[in-house]
Design an enzyme around this catalytic site. Structure first.
Site: not given
Ligand code: UN1
Length: 509
Positions: A188, A241, A263, A297, A397
């Site tokens: 999804k 997310g 995550e 992230c 964030e």
């Molecule tokens: C993400 O932002 O959810 O290390 C993943 C990194 C990438 C993965 C980011 N290889 O920034």
């Protein structure tokens, strides 16, 4: 980006309509409703119409995955691995086409979307190899003439709920270990990137994943996502997310004791000490803060700087940030693409207002306008100086191109500031002192630590994930990913021909 369902006129007829993928067939949603995906660099560019799936479609996909599981789990793991390998090879063959489609749909620059596809290829090849490993343990029994071992078993159907910022890499991070271990999946994807997900699943079908092993249901999270998470027939949920959605998913899944891998957010910091190579630190900070327009992230949103180098570092950061070129990610001269949608622009703008009260605006701070930017979601790379560790913009964030510079007197204060957050994904330190670098590796409370590099750029063969509210203890990528998608079975074979009792026989009276 996503907009409301209906369209009219020539544009609507010109754009293709895409379907769900269930049980090896491309099918319409039960309701027949669709939604649009548009280019965030130019919203006049309509990519296509996508099926607005709902709970009924999720149920169809779950059923297909359940049926396929019975055969897939018994397919030898090296054979499963060969299909992953074929998929990785297909991604490599189509890398440029996939990267361009990704830039068009979510905005990040081509160099980065090529990297995103490459990350998918890397994890496909890594996990293809796991088909010939999937190691368990053999270990001596405490009893004579008895054999003991443990093997990994698949769990069943995995619901894979993925974001738009890495719209090919992250689904691959999740689906590759799930599939090689013998699970089947329902994907999804984010409603901002349904086209990327569709292109990925097309190649998976072509690679030879049998019908029902891989299913795609696009549509709203509260309908498709919730139905997948709540279903008694889903054994694993893997979600990347925001933290709020992650907590909601965890609480729905907890009612049925499901395994959930989360995550979630980050508020990643880079510490720059007085002895650092400031030019190198500047490169690392800019790449981490403004790459992917800050929408990772792992993006760096805080720079924690030892007092003596605050001014020279700020001078470099300001000069370099001002020189960054905004524009369509398809243009090779662009450094920073648009944000993903209008909501993201509003969110970033509202944090910048808060930042104006907390710190001193050094550069940026506005929606970006100008030739070529009129129809996209652009925001200027923004830097605040004089931010305190507990200020809102240093804590929450933002998921956009906003960087806070936090001055500190020394290394202990830097460690305190770095760790004073509810998140714990990635961190970095710039120093020339080996002893301090090793202290940082010990002291930084994050799942990933970089020395003399920025906070982004994790490689697929190492565990990826974070501490605290960044997740719930699982790790993606690396062989650690297999722990999410398998459970252990311990097997004892007694070939003594008599009853032997563990903990009782062979013990002193
Ligand atoms: C993400 O932002 O959810 O290390 C993943 C990194 C990438 C993965 C980011 N290889 O920034």
């Amino acid at each position: 980006m996503t907009t409301a369902t209906s369209t009219s006129g020539a544009e609507a007829t010109a754009a293709p309509t895409f379907r769900l993928f269930i049980g090896g067939e491309w099918v319409d949603s039960t309701s027949g409703r669709t939604f649009e995906s548009r280019n965030p660099a130019d919203t006049r560019d309509l990519i296509g119409h996508f099926q607005a799936g709902d709970a009924a479609d999720a149920a169809r996909a779950i059923r297909a995955a359940e049926v396929a599981f019975q055969t897939w789990r018994r397919t030898p793991a090296p054979k499963r691995g060969e299909i992953l390998y074929a998929f990785g090879a297909l991604m490599a063959e189509h890398k440029e086409r996939l990267a361009r489609a990704m830039t068009r749909e979510m905005g990040k620059v081509l160099a980065e979307t090529r990297g995103d596809v490459q990350e998918g290829i890397d994890i496909a090849f890594l996990m293809a190899g796991e088909g010939r490993r999937l190691f368990g343990d053999t270990t001596p029994s405490e009893l004579p003439d008895k054999w003991a071992m443990s093997v990994r078993e698949p769990l069943g159907m995995a619901a894979i709920v993925t974001p738009w910022n890495f719209p090919m890499a992250i689904p691959c991070w999740k689906m590759m270990p799930a599939l090689v271990a013998g699970n089947t999946v329902v994907l999804k994807p984010s409603s901002d990137t349904p086209h990327c997900a569709t292109l990925l699943v097309e190649l998976m079908a072509e690679a030879g994943f049998p019908p029902g092993t891989v299913n795609l249901v696009t549509g709203p999270g509260p309908e498709v996502g919730d139905a997948l998470v709540a279903s008694p027939d889903t054994q694993i949920v893997s979600f990347t997310g925001n933290t709020q959605t992650g907590k909601r998913i965890a609480s729905i899944a907890a009612r049925r004791l499901k395994r959930v891998s989360l995550e979630l957010g980050g508020k990643n910091g880079i510490v720059v000490l007085a002895d650092a190579d400031l030019d190198l630190a500047t490169d690392g900070i800019l790449w981490s803060a403004f790459g992917t327009t800050g929408q990772r992230c792992t993006a760096c949103s805080r720079v924690i700087v030892e007092a003596p180098v605050v001014e020279p570092l700020l001078e470099r950061l300001e000069r370099r940030a001002r020189a960054l070129r905004l524009g369509s990610g398809l243009d090779v001269t662009t450094d920073v693409g648009p944000l993903v949608n209008g909501g993201a622009v509003d969110k970033v703008a509202s944090y910048v207002e808060v930042g104006r009260r907390d710190g001193e605006l050094v550069t940026g701070g506005s929606r970006a306008t100008g030739p070529g930017l009129e129809h996209g979601y652009y925001f200027e790379p923004t830097i605040f100086a004089g931010v305190k560790p507990m200020d809102v913009i240093a804590q929450e964030e933002i998921f956009g191109p906003v960087l806070s510079v936090v001055p500190v007197p020394d290394y202990p204060a830097a460690v305190t500031a770095l760790n004073q957050t509810r998140y714990g994904l990635s961190s970095a330190i710039f120093t020339r002192d080996a002893n301090t670098a090793f202290r940082a590796m010990r002291d930084f409370e994050t799942g990933i630590v970089y020395v003399n590099a920025g906070t982004i750029g994790a490689e697929t063969h190492l565990p990826f994930g974070g501490t605290k509210d960044t997740g719930n203890g699982h790790r993606e990528a690396g062989h650690a990913a297999l722990d999410t998608y398998t459970e252990w079975k311990s097997i004892y074979v007694d070939f003594s021909g008599r009853l032997q009792r563990a903990q009782i026989d062979n013990q002193p009276d």
